[in-house]
Design an enzyme around this catalytic site. Structure first.
Site, mmCIF file in Angstrom:
data_model
loop_
_atom_site.group_PDB
_atom_site.id
_atom_site.type_symbol
_atom_site.label_atom_id
_atom_site.label_comp_id
_atom_site.label_asym_id
_atom_site.label_seq_id
_atom_site.Cartn_x
_atom_site.Cartn_y
_atom_site.Cartn_z
ATOM 1 N N TYR A 141 -40.441 36.874 20.375
ATOM 2 C CA TYR A 141 -39.866 36.012 19.345
ATOM 3 C C TYR A 141 -40.888 35.033 18.779
ATOM 4 C CZ TYR A 141 -35.288 37.667 20.972
ATOM 5 O OH TYR A 141 -34.206 38.443 21.315
ATOM 6 N N LYS A 188 -39.809 45.607 32.149
ATOM 7 C CA LYS A 188 -39.846 47.006 31.700
ATOM 8 C C LYS A 188 -41.242 47.523 32.034
ATOM 9 C CE LYS A 188 -38.002 50.528 29.455
ATOM 10 N NZ LYS A 188 -37.000 51.370 30.102
ATOM 11 N N ASP A 220 -33.226 48.120 31.510
ATOM 12 C CA ASP A 220 -32.118 49.041 31.201
ATOM 13 C C ASP A 220 -31.217 49.192 32.430
ATOM 14 O OD1 ASP A 220 -34.451 50.123 32.216
ATOM 15 O OD2 ASP A 220 -34.300 52.026 31.150
ATOM 16 N N ASP A 244 -32.274 37.246 26.319
ATOM 17 C CA ASP A 244 -31.353 37.054 25.199
ATOM 18 C C ASP A 244 -30.220 38.083 25.283
ATOM 19 O OD1 ASP A 244 -30.286 36.255 22.828
ATOM 20 O OD2 ASP A 244 -31.897 37.005 21.555
ATOM 21 N N ASP A 248 -25.996 37.578 26.950
ATOM 22 C CA ASP A 248 -24.774 37.863 26.180
ATOM 23 C C ASP A 248 -23.918 38.886 26.923
ATOM 24 O OD1 ASP A 248 -25.317 36.144 24.123
ATOM 25 O OD2 ASP A 248 -24.783 37.596 22.566
#
Ligand code: NAD
Length: 352
Positions: A141, A188, A220, A244, A248
């Site tokens: 980001y 990852k 994942d 992020d 959620d």
């Protein structure tokens, strides 16, 4: 007197912040602590009034404050502006960066009386009690981003320094020590070099915390495990974008994103805000759930001011109103009656 910068922002931010202030003032009225609350513009509302999403006096006040209480920013009205001027990129990200708020902390706990509000089965969510530490000022980001013309292409650079990784891991290990001593680092590493670097540093930091059990998961798999068997998690630590998305996802374990509080910290200084956005679909209708913001205010008392008894009182009051059956629209079951934002705030004050 400690200073709190209050930034209602946009959409439901303007409705939920007054409820959190009402609760804070009620809990502090019975104590010897006094705070200086001052309100400032941010987000789309600031664009409309002074043509910038993060006015300089807002930024100055936030730098000067001990803590910041934020509603939310953004909305369709400002979505057509160039990305860098929009409320999210123009206000939230620079605010986090300027204040160096590198650690985003999001607890996810299932309130017993809300177990049935989760979209997941009761036996899956009933023992969930986890906290996610998300790195907040680095990674994709904040990396270089741009477009190429010929051939047309776009890029976002993912870069992490050792220091950025080490400091968030340190915090997560420290938090694990005070909890069930299980830390899961999410990356990852099978694909990304930045994740392999992250994992090396996590393994190194772990040497200082031998009593904490460190595990690693690919992002994942972590997403799958969070809905398959979430009670396995105690503390999760991860980089900015993975955090992020996972936070959620984790919010749904608690029944509604309207229940999820968050803190973004640098030392004792913090920005406290609900995990959700400005919910333009329900803004201005007295429908928003103010509990995530009220719980964020409790986190502020706990993390910045060490007022644990007062924070406990707010958290107990929230549990009590839920046990009494108060539900905003996001929490009701079909056929049940919902209370409004203001009524929920009043109920929490009464329960204090
Ligand atoms: P959102 O979180 O605003 O809303 C998602 C869904 O959850 C909506 O259906 C909404 O009605 C519901 N919801 C959210 N908070 C609720 C609450 N307190 N009570 C009841 N229901 C609630 O996410 P979105 O729709 O993707 O984004 C809307 C705007 O908010 C966008 O402009 C986005 O960029 C912005 N946003 C801001 C922040 C922030 O300020 N930190 C975070 C996320 C999104």
């Amino acid at each position: 007197m400690p200073k709190i910068a209050v930034l209602p922002g946009d959409g439901i931010g303007k409705e939920i912040i007054p409820e959190a202030l009402k609760v804070l003032k009620a809990v502090l009225a019975g104590s010897r602590y006094r705070f200086d609350f001052q309100e400032f513009l941010i987000g789309g509302t600031a664009i409309d009034e002074v043509e910038t999403a993060l006015p300089s006096d807002t930024l100055r006040a936030c730098k000067d404050a001990d803590a910041i209480l934020l509603g939310s920013v953004g909305g369709p009205k400002w979505d057509t502006l160039p990305a860098i001027k929009r409320p999210e990129l123009g206000a939230l990200l620079p605010l986090r960066k300027e204040l160096n708020l590198y650690a985003n902390i999001r607890p996810v706990k299932v309130f017993p009386s809300l177990i049935s509000a989760s979209t997941l089965k009761e036996e899956i969510v009933k023992n969930v009690d986890l906290v996610v530490f998300r790195e907040l000022t680095g990674g994709l980001y904040f990396g270089d981003k741009g477009r190429n013309d010929n051939p047309p292409a776009a890029y976002d650079v993912l870069i992490y320094s050792e220091e950025e990784i080490r400091r968030i891991l340190e915090l997560a290990f420290q938090a694990s020590q005070g909890r069930r001593k299980k830390l899961c680092s999410v990356d990852k590493a099978n694909v990304l070099e930045s994740s392999r670097f992250w994992r090396e540093i996590a393994t190194d930091v772990a040497k200082q915390y031998p009593e904490v059990e460190l595990t690693h998961l690919y992002v994942d798999n972590a997403a799958m495990q969070l809905v398959r068997y979430p009670e396995q998690f105690d503390v999760i630590v991860t980089e900015n974008m993975f955090g992020d998305i996972l936070t959620d996802l984790a919010s749904m374990l608690s029944g509604s994103i309207g229940m999820l509080s968050s803190a973004s910290m640098c030392g004792k200084k913090g920005l406290f805000e609900p995990a959700h956005g400005s919910a333009p679909d329900i803004a201005g209708q007295n429908k928003a759930n103010p509990l995530a913001t009220i719980l964020s205010a409790a986190m502020m008392l706990r993390y910045t001011f060490d007022l644990h008894a007062e924070a406990d009182r707010i958290e107990r009051a929230v549990i009590k109103v839920l046990d009494q059956g108060y539900r905003t629209a996001d929490l009701v079951k079909p056929g049940e009656k919902a209370v409004g934002t203001k009524e929920m705030g009043d109920a929490v004050v009464a329960a204090l």
